[in-house]
Design a protein around this motif. Sequence first.
Motif, mmCIF file in Angstrom:
data_model
loop_
_atom_site.group_PDB
_atom_site.id
_atom_site.type_symbol
_atom_site.label_atom_id
_atom_site.label_comp_id
_atom_site.label_asym_id
_atom_site.label_seq_id
_atom_site.Cartn_x
_atom_site.Cartn_y
_atom_site.Cartn_z
ATOM 1 N N GLN A 261 27.513 49.582 68.814
ATOM 2 C CA GLN A 261 27.736 50.988 68.474
ATOM 3 C C GLN A 261 29.224 51.321 68.400
ATOM 4 O OE1 GLN A 261 24.685 52.452 67.729
ATOM 5 N NE2 GLN A 261 24.231 50.319 68.253
ATOM 6 N N ARG A 262 30.047 50.529 69.057
ATOM 7 C CA ARG A 262 31.492 50.795 69.105
ATOM 8 C C ARG A 262 32.253 50.140 67.960
ATOM 9 N NH1 ARG A 262 33.863 48.417 74.108
ATOM 10 N NH2 ARG A 262 35.776 49.148 73.093
ATOM 11 N N TYR A 263 31.670 49.086 67.389
ATOM 12 C CA TYR A 263 32.422 48.278 66.432
ATOM 13 C C TYR A 263 31.806 48.285 65.039
ATOM 14 C CZ TYR A 263 35.207 46.325 70.229
ATOM 15 O OH TYR A 263 36.071 46.177 71.292
ATOM 16 N N LEU A 264 32.647 47.955 64.066
ATOM 17 C CA LEU A 264 32.247 47.704 62.689
ATOM 18 C C LEU A 264 32.774 46.325 62.310
ATOM 19 C CD1 LEU A 264 33.305 51.138 61.154
ATOM 20 C CD2 LEU A 264 30.957 50.427 61.664
ATOM 21 N N LEU A 265 32.149 45.728 61.297
ATOM 22 C CA LEU A 265 32.648 44.459 60.776
ATOM 23 C C LEU A 265 33.476 44.737 59.524
ATOM 24 C CD1 LEU A 265 32.703 41.377 60.953
ATOM 25 C CD2 LEU A 265 30.692 41.348 59.447
ATOM 26 N N CYS A 266 34.722 44.350 59.567
ATOM 27 C CA CYS A 266 35.655 44.591 58.458
ATOM 28 C C CYS A 266 35.973 43.258 57.770
ATOM 29 C CB CYS A 266 36.937 45.240 58.980
ATOM 30 S SG CYS A 266 38.186 45.540 57.704
ATOM 31 N N THR A 267 35.831 43.213 56.442
ATOM 32 C CA THR A 267 36.208 42.020 55.680
ATOM 33 C C THR A 267 37.150 42.429 54.555
ATOM 34 O OG1 THR A 267 34.427 42.132 54.034
ATOM 35 C CG2 THR A 267 33.914 41.069 56.130
ATOM 36 N N TYR A 268 38.054 41.527 54.198
ATOM 37 C CA TYR A 268 39.004 41.816 53.118
ATOM 38 C C TYR A 268 39.625 40.516 52.620
ATOM 39 C CZ TYR A 268 42.241 41.537 57.122
ATOM 40 O OH TYR A 268 42.922 41.138 58.255
ATOM 41 N N ASN A 269 40.186 40.587 51.431
ATOM 42 C CA ASN A 269 40.912 39.461 50.857
ATOM 43 C C ASN A 269 42.400 39.750 50.930
ATOM 44 O OD1 ASN A 269 38.464 38.254 50.206
ATOM 45 N ND2 ASN A 269 38.398 39.208 48.187
ATOM 46 N N LEU A 270 43.180 38.685 51.158
ATOM 47 C CA LEU A 270 44.596 38.891 51.425
ATOM 48 C C LEU A 270 45.390 37.644 51.018
ATOM 49 C CD1 LEU A 270 46.582 40.908 53.040
ATOM 50 C CD2 LEU A 270 46.307 39.267 54.919
ATOM 51 N N ALA A 271 46.608 37.877 50.562
ATOM 52 C CA ALA A 271 47.506 36.757 50.296
ATOM 53 C C ALA A 271 47.782 36.016 51.605
ATOM 54 C CB ALA A 271 48.809 37.264 49.686
ATOM 55 N N ARG A 272 47.735 34.679 51.532
ATOM 56 C CA ARG A 272 47.855 33.877 52.740
ATOM 57 C C ARG A 272 49.142 34.159 53.520
ATOM 58 N NH1 ARG A 272 45.250 29.271 54.372
ATOM 59 N NH2 ARG A 272 44.176 29.073 52.365
ATOM 60 N N ASP A 273 50.236 34.429 52.790
ATOM 61 C CA ASP A 273 51.503 34.646 53.492
ATOM 62 C C ASP A 273 51.552 35.980 54.224
ATOM 63 O OD1 ASP A 273 51.667 36.322 51.324
ATOM 64 O OD2 ASP A 273 53.595 35.560 50.581
ATOM 65 N N LYS A 274 50.593 36.857 53.959
ATOM 66 C CA LYS A 274 50.529 38.155 54.675
ATOM 67 C C LYS A 274 49.599 38.095 55.887
ATOM 68 C CE LYS A 274 53.160 40.416 51.796
ATOM 69 N NZ LYS A 274 52.614 41.471 50.942
ATOM 70 N N LEU A 275 49.023 36.931 56.114
ATOM 71 C CA LEU A 275 48.018 36.801 57.182
ATOM 72 C C LEU A 275 48.553 37.139 58.575
ATOM 73 C CD1 LEU A 275 45.117 36.091 57.805
ATOM 74 C CD2 LEU A 275 45.772 33.674 57.882
ATOM 75 N N ALA A 329 28.312 48.299 59.067
ATOM 76 C CA ALA A 329 27.765 48.648 60.378
ATOM 77 C C ALA A 329 27.177 47.405 61.026
ATOM 78 C CB ALA A 329 26.697 49.732 60.227
ATOM 79 N N ILE A 330 27.244 47.355 62.363
ATOM 80 C CA ILE A 330 26.641 46.266 63.138
ATOM 81 C C ILE A 330 25.440 46.849 63.870
ATOM 82 C CG2 ILE A 330 27.013 44.554 64.944
ATOM 83 C CD1 ILE A 330 30.028 44.754 64.343
ATOM 84 N N ASN A 331 24.255 46.375 63.538
ATOM 85 C CA ASN A 331 23.041 46.931 64.150
ATOM 86 C C ASN A 331 22.883 46.470 65.598
ATOM 87 O OD1 ASN A 331 22.198 48.376 61.868
ATOM 88 N ND2 ASN A 331 21.243 46.537 60.994
ATOM 89 N N ASN A 332 23.222 45.217 65.844
ATOM 90 C CA ASN A 332 23.091 44.681 67.197
ATOM 91 C C ASN A 332 23.932 43.420 67.281
ATOM 92 O OD1 ASN A 332 22.183 44.332 69.860
ATOM 93 N ND2 ASN A 332 20.111 44.982 69.315
#
Length: 336
Positions: A261-275, A329-332
């Motif tokens: 309930q507290r967290y979300l799953l975040c995904t994204y694409n990014l240039a490797r040098d900005k990691l 959203a993360i259900n469980n």
Amino acid sequence: MAATFGGNLTMMDSDDNSRLIIAVPKKGRLCERALHLIESIDIKFFRKARHDIALSTNLPIKIVFQPAADIPKFVGRGNVDIGITGFDMVVEAGLDDHVDKVLDLGFGFCNLCVQVPEESEVRDPRDLVGKRIVTSFPHSSSNYFRALENGENPDSKSLLQNGNGSKPRTDGFSSPVAVQTSSGTTDIMYASGSVETACALGLADGIVDLVESGETMKAMGLRKVSTVLSSQAVLIQNKKTSHPQTAHIISQRIEGFLCAQRYLLCTYNLARDKLPVAAKITPGRTAPTITPLDDQNYVSVSAMIEKKHSAGIMDELSATGAKDILVFAINNMRAR
């Protein structure tokens, strides 16, 4: 004959000592939230009308519905394995030698406060030492004022003490307590309800009572002097439960659901040098998951982020050059 369910729980055909017993408040908002929590971790049960006992239909669990104030006592004495109640009730029961607080549940927030009439000259709780206090929490209140009388700063440890040396009174209040110390005597009187009226009726110089929104306190012409204890709903467990494995699985389920309930799953694409920069924005609970893409200059990142900060985190990621930022959203989950 036994049937095996997920998580190594075993459901017995007969209702015997194989069932873990969990106690929940029998009415009010705590009851509603506790039942929602139980249903959310897949404990299925059927409760007959006017019955205070329900058997789970999918797990070896018996659910009993009891007054919130009684639950710590039953857990502490071993009649019940685990329970959901207010932390204020746990402290008041004074059975911490027999009860473990397993989890804070994040609902049922309130404060146990010392209160006086608006016109009172009292500004510090020490001003009430040696005076008359009416409360529904005599154990917590007596330990709080005993610490004050002894020149100490009351904390949760002092509130959990057994409070030896209390002296009973017999003036019409049920089970009241008087604090006796070498520095003086604060008169702690017990009332089972309508504590807010005690000052107006001339029964007390101050009261110790629960405050949620503070509206009732203001309506009764009272104001807060100090906070004795901050409370919320908690999961408690008998230290010598005969069902430790089942109790552990249930606590894990609850912890996982609350975490989801507290967290979300975040995904994204990014240039490797900005990691390195992005990883500081989304460190995850343990570490972010980094997945290579066909374009070797880019990676895909997945990390859990706190829901309350999600909008700001997405803004920061965008500013670093992240693309295709998605939040789910993360259900469980299982936290560990």
